[in-house]
Design a protein around this motif. Structure first.
Motif, short mmCIF file in Angstrom:
data_model
loop_
_atom_site.label_atom_id
_atom_site.label_comp_id
_atom_site.label_asym_id
_atom_site.label_seq_id
_atom_site.Cartn_x
_atom_site.Cartn_y
_atom_site.Cartn_z
N PRO A 127 49.37 3.10 88.10
CA PRO A 127 50.06 3.90 89.37
C PRO A 127 49.09 3.94 90.23
N GLY A 128 49.41 4.08 91.70
CA GLY A 128 48.53 3.98 92.81
C GLY A 128 47.86 2.59 93.19
N THR A 129 48.19 1.69 92.58
CA THR A 129 47.64 0.46 93.23
C THR A 129 48.51 -0.52 93.71
N GLU A 130 49.60 0.09 94.09
CA GLU A 130 50.42 -0.64 95.29
C GLU A 130 49.80 -1.12 96.36
N PRO B 268 43.72 4.28 87.08
CA PRO B 268 43.94 4.07 88.42
C PRO B 268 42.39 4.35 89.27
N ALA C 291 42.90 6.22 94.69
CA ALA C 291 44.33 6.25 94.77
C ALA C 291 44.67 7.52 93.97
N ARG C 292 43.75 8.23 92.88
CA ARG C 292 44.27 9.30 92.35
C ARG C 292 43.79 10.50 93.23
N GLU D 260 44.49 10.56 96.46
CA GLU D 260 45.55 10.35 97.39
C GLU D 260 46.80 10.94 96.57
N ALA D 261 47.04 10.68 95.39
CA ALA D 261 48.12 11.05 94.64
C ALA D 261 48.25 12.51 94.66
N ARG D 262 47.31 13.20 94.40
CA ARG D 262 46.98 14.58 94.24
C ARG D 262 47.13 15.17 95.62
#
Lengths: 220, 125
Positions: free
Chosen positions: A183-186, A210, A214-215, A217-219
């Motif tokens: 995830p997070g690689t879009e 990931p 991206a990690r 940003e997800a957090r």
């Protein structure tokens, strides 16, 4: 007559200061190589070129490019899973031993792990030469009898519901794991994706992580 | 997979651990690379099939384990070299005696070479 033989070829010559200047295996290799050369069966320059190729030009990057393309190009992925030998050859990565390639897709329900229980058959054209642990007896035997334990040693704990499939390579058939796209690689390019993909992920002893950004940003 | 016949306690302790590496160099020493390349090139030249090669290599590895080699992956190219010597002899390419003689020649050449000089094999022409 003095017999020409390669000295070093860029691997860092070993100094032999004491009484036994060459080890038993070094002597055996020199003996075999000089005899094969005299008989016209091998060419020392061609040996050096092959070594150079495997030491610095082939490596897991070829496999990473295959995986990254499969992640971004559904049509390529379809061809890769249907006939990996041909799809990979289409990218210019062709086996020297006439072996066939099979690509195994990891999913949320299935995790694939590759081993060669007999020796260490390995998909050279896409992953280079195998790491020491792949060639070791503990990996070769335990990957089959205790795959989850092996994965734990590599720091990969899989949920119980994930089925682990172990694939035993042969001289004729080599496997490459197609790991899950993290995830997070879009929106990442094929090249950026390839940089995330590790050798271990393509053997099945790891997942692709990931990217750190991206990690975060997800957090956040 | 069966463990070695007479397990050394240290071997047993070693067995579960899988040696790890950090994508380092694929060859530990130059001779490993030479042994590797000779097998690949002889196969490419049609001297043997890859199946024949893989079978001999697997035999060597199995035999080493039966002798008690914990086979941690670092001895892999020793088995590779032994398999290659056996296969070239079977194929009539290089005989065992010929190989032993040549090895002795290299050994004395190496002994007579001062440190730092390239070792050369001198034979009667």
């Amino acid at each position: 007559m003095s017999d020409q033989h390669p000295q070093g070829h860029g691997h860092g010559g070993t100094a032999h200061p004491h009484g036994a200047p060459l080890s038993d295996v070094q002597l055996r290799v020199k003996a075999l190589e000089s005899l094969l050369t005299e008989k016209g069966l091998v060419d020392p320059a061609a040996l050096d070129e092959l070594i150079e190729t495997y030491e610095s030009r082939v490596g897991p990057r070829n496999g990473a490019r295959v995986v990254a393309r499969a992640w971004v190009d559904p049509e390529f992925k379809r061809r890769l899973l249907a006939d990996a030998t041909e799809a990979i050859a289409g990218m210019g990565y062709i086996g020297r031993q006439g072996e066939d390639m099979v690509v195994l897709e990891n999913t949320p329900r299935v995790h694939n792990l590759v081993v060669c229980t007999l020796c260490s058959c390995y998909p050279w054209p896409v992953l280079g030469l195998p790491p020491v642990w792949y060639k070791s007896a503990p990996y070769r035997s335990r990957a089959v009898i205790d795959p989850r334990g092996v994965l734990r040693e590599f720091g990969l704990e899989l949920p119980e519901e994930v089925e682990v499939r172990v694939w035993d390579s042969t001289a004729e058939l080599r496997y490459l794991v197609l790991p899950e796209r993290p995830p997070g690689t879009e929106g990442m390019s094929e090249e950026e994706l390839a940089a995330l993909i590790t050798r271990d992920a393509m053997i099945g002893t790891a997942k692709v992580q990931p990217p750190a950004r991206a990690r975060r940003e997800a957090r956040g | 997979m069966t463990p070695p016949e007479r397990p050394d306690p240290r071997t047993l302790a070693d067995l579960p651990a899988i040696p790890r590496d950090d994508e380092g160099p694929v060859f530990r020493e130059p001779w490993e690379a030479q042994a590797f390349a000779m097998a690949v090139k002889l196969h490419e030249a049609g001297c043997f099939t890859w199946r024949e090669w893989a079978d001999r290599l697997a035999q060597e590895i199995r035999a080493a384990r039966e002798r008690g080699d914990p086979d941690p992956g670092t001895t892999y190219y020793r088995h590779w070299l032994a398999a290659l010597e056996r296969l070239v002899a079977e194929k009539g390419l290089v005989g065992g005696e010929e190989l032993a003689r040549r090895k002795a020649e290299w050994e004395s050449a190496a002994r007579e070479t001062p440190p730092g000089r390239p070792i050369e094999l001198r034979r009667e022409g």
